[in-house]
Enzyme design. Structure first.
Site: not given
Ligand code: GRF
Length: 187
Positions: A16, A88, A90, A105, A107, A140, A143, A172
């Site tokens: 991403n 990863m 919070i 974010n 998800h 807070e 997700d 995404e």
């Molecule tokens: C994505 O699929 C996102 O939805 C999730 O973690 C993944 C991250 O992928 N939260 P990357 O590190 O952007 O390849």
């Protein structure tokens, strides 16, 4: 066009991040990636920051002063948007209260369904017909913030965790930029 300074938070592959860097080069795309933050020194995604000469910070977020260090860096680079892209960890309540600008974010599910981890596994167990991805504001609760954009597809009988992940991540690539455009469209 004056662009918003954004920071992308990562922990892993950074696909991403890579996509947002490419999009941000478009004249009309509202943000510039001015900083990358990773809480994992092994994160593959850091290479995208290095290759594109984007300042980056690797932090051990288990240390007590890490929020303080992050906030200082955000201030230094005049960041007004944080994009969590596979981060990863919070975001703490204190951090949210200190950084009063937008945090979004991405998800890999159609929220409010399947919050948290192991999304693809949960989706298959529940025999969902449809899935996708969501970009939302961070609040807070995990997700749970206001949804900005969702993209979906139908699950096929032979889909497994790997194929669901591939299909979701393809969506995404469109969802994250679209959400960012939506936020800044009228401002
Ligand atoms: C994505 O699929 C996102 O939805 C999730 O973690 C993944 C991250 O992928 N939260 P990357 O590190 O952007 O390849």
């Amino acid at each position: 066009m004056v662009k918003i300074n954004a920071c992308v938070f990562i922990s892993g592959k950074g696909s991403n991040l890579k996509n947002l860097i490419i999009k941000s080069r478009e004249y009309n795309f509202p943000i510039k990636i001015s900083l990358v933050i990773s809480n994992n020194k092994e994160a593959e995604g850091i290479k995208h920051a290095i290759r594109n000469y984007i300042p980056y910070l690797i932090l051990n977020t288990k240390k007590r002063n890490s929020d303080y260090k992050i906030l200082n860096a955000l201030k230094k680079y005049k960041i007004t948007l944080i994009c969590l892209a596979g981060y990863m960890k919070i975001i703490s309540k204190n951090f949210l209260r200190s950084f009063k600008k937008n945090i979004i974010n991405i998800h890999p599910s159609l929220l409010p369904k399947f919050k948290g981890l192991n999304t693809y596994k949960k989706i298959l167990i529940k025999k969902e017909k449809k899935t996708g991805c969501t970009v939302h504001f961070v609040n807070e609760q995990l997700d749970s913030g206001q949804i900005i954009t969702q993209k979906s597809f139908f699950i096929e009988n032979n889909d497994n965790e790997e194929t669901l992940k591939d299909k979701t991540q393809q969506l995404e690539r469109f969802a994250f930029p679209e959400a960012i455009i939506k936020i800044y469209k009228y401002s």
